[in-house]
Design a protein around this motif. Sequence first.
Motif, PDB file in Angstrom:
ATOM      1  N   ILE A 111       0.752  -1.109  -0.127  1.00  0.00           N
ATOM      2  CA  ILE A 111       0.274   0.335  -0.308  1.00  0.00           C
ATOM      3  C   ILE A 111       1.182   0.946  -0.213  1.00  0.00           C
ATOM      4  O   ILE A 111       0.522   1.978  -0.818  1.00  0.00           O
ATOM      5  N   SER A 112       1.902   1.434   0.411  1.00  0.00           N
ATOM      6  CA  SER A 112       2.850   2.228   1.135  1.00  0.00           C
ATOM      7  C   SER A 112       3.308   2.687  -0.292  1.00  0.00           C
ATOM      8  O   SER A 112       3.660   3.426  -1.323  1.00  0.00           O
ATOM      9  N   ILE A 132       1.445   4.258  -2.787  1.00  0.00           N
ATOM     10  CA  ILE A 132       0.901   5.596  -2.649  1.00  0.00           C
ATOM     11  C   ILE A 132       2.215   6.436  -3.214  1.00  0.00           C
ATOM     12  O   ILE A 132       2.124   7.236  -3.956  1.00  0.00           O
ATOM     13  N   SER A 133       3.425   5.143  -2.559  1.00  0.00           N
ATOM     14  CA  SER A 133       5.046   6.458  -2.992  1.00  0.00           C
ATOM     15  C   SER A 133       4.873   6.624  -4.470  1.00  0.00           C
ATOM     16  O   SER A 133       4.868   7.501  -5.781  1.00  0.00           O
ATOM     17  N   SER A 193       2.731   9.194  -6.347  1.00  0.00           N
ATOM     18  CA  SER A 193       2.386  11.017  -5.371  1.00  0.00           C
ATOM     19  C   SER A 193       3.664  11.336  -6.204  1.00  0.00           C
ATOM     20  O   SER A 193       4.339  12.411  -6.253  1.00  0.00           O
ATOM     21  N   TYR A 252      -9.311  13.164  -0.070  1.00  0.00           N
ATOM     22  CA  TYR A 252      -7.816  13.080  -0.287  1.00  0.00           C
ATOM     23  C   TYR A 252      -7.232  14.366  -0.650  1.00  0.00           C
ATOM     24  O   TYR A 252      -6.304  14.466   0.950  1.00  0.00           O
ATOM     25  N   GLN A 292      -4.580  15.863   2.835  1.00  0.00           N
ATOM     26  CA  GLN A 292      -3.026  16.626   2.743  1.00  0.00           C
ATOM     27  C   GLN A 292      -3.229  18.047   3.356  1.00  0.00           C
ATOM     28  O   GLN A 292      -2.552  18.498   3.709  1.00  0.00           O
ATOM     29  N   TRP A 324      -1.972  11.578   7.790  1.00  0.00           N
ATOM     30  CA  TRP A 324      -1.613  10.826   5.894  1.00  0.00           C
ATOM     31  C   TRP A 324      -0.485  10.413   6.548  1.00  0.00           C
ATOM     32  O   TRP A 324      -0.116   9.280   5.339  1.00  0.00           O
ATOM     33  N   TYR A 372       1.003   6.536   5.335  1.00  0.00           N
ATOM     34  CA  TYR A 372       2.306   6.586   4.746  1.00  0.00           C
ATOM     35  C   TYR A 372       2.733   4.931   5.352  1.00  0.00           C
ATOM     36  O   TYR A 372       3.471   3.850   4.315  1.00  0.00           O
ATOM     37  N   PRO A 410      -0.110   1.492   6.965  1.00  0.00           N
ATOM     38  CA  PRO A 410      -1.140   1.628   5.858  1.00  0.00           C
ATOM     39  C   PRO A 410      -1.949   0.705   6.430  1.00  0.00           C
ATOM     40  O   PRO A 410      -1.443  -0.687   7.116  1.00  0.00           O
TER      41      PRO A 410
END
Length: 333
Positions: A138-139, A142-143, A146, A201, A205, A212, A216, A219
């Motif tokens: 999951i991390s 996200i990375s 992003s 979302y 942020q 958040w 990260y 997760p």
Amino acid sequence: MVKGLLKWMICGAVLLLTACYSDSPRRSEALPEQGSDSLPVSDTLTFSSTHHYSVNYNFVVKADSVPLLRQQPEEQMSELMTDSFSVRRGEPLVVADVRTIPNDSIDSVWVQVATVDSEFGWIHESELLPAVVPDDPISQFISFFSDTHILISLIIIILLVFGYTMRHLLRQNAHLVFLNDIDSFYPTLLALIVAVAATLYAAIQMFAPDVWRHFYYHPTLNPFSVPLLLGVFLSTVWAMLIVGLAAADDVRRQLPLGDALMYLAGLGGVCAVEYIVFSITTLYYIGYVLLVVYVYACLRYYDSHYNPRFLCGHCGRKIRNKGRCPYCGTVNV
């Protein structure tokens, strides 16, 4: 068969929703017991609460390489002769120690990491974190999404594909969400959920970046084990999955296979553009007003154009207005 498969997928989503995802980092077998010069327990807890990781936390290198200092940080600061080695992309690292050196002008936090070959090296935290990602899918997801370059590329691709798909569908007068829609509320509901998720979302942020950041590094897929705002966002993610499956099943029943695929492609493009628009505009506070207007407009438009209020007295099919039934031709008064 398709309905049965849909039921099993929804049941699986519900089971995953109620299951707890372990947020404790895995320990590396290459890491020995903590030495006497490591952070005290109280300092470790404080560091973990502010930096969201600590000793025994697992990373994976995402940069091309990460240079590590073999000697102690003080030796490099004193300009003594030192040696270094590098770890390459994809190699796992585990945090072995964390030290704070206040007189370091570059970064006061030094992190010692261990490799799978039992090599230990030091690096500034400010140099380590941009070059690694937590050892969790999951991390890593996200990375990946992003990354600024990837985001720009995806936005360009999505807009091009969306423009081409819409042009093709409009020329063929095909069914399309919001324009030539089908008798189902699921596509409209999916589009609304995506807009809400994008707004949430961006709000996280802006107003809860530390929440958040903790998510990260730790997760979870369980919306009930996180703060309220983040829990609502995770709930919208699950809602997108469930409503998306229901929308696909409804579209498949109402349209031929080719038309259904084109409709779903158009729906996917609409959702992608929505996510980009609301996630960006919310950063400038415009997204909140836009979301209210969008929800009202969608519900009003669907209610006035695609919400059947009558049943044909002859065939029993749903019709929008009284008069001649478009299915059997019977005049309803």
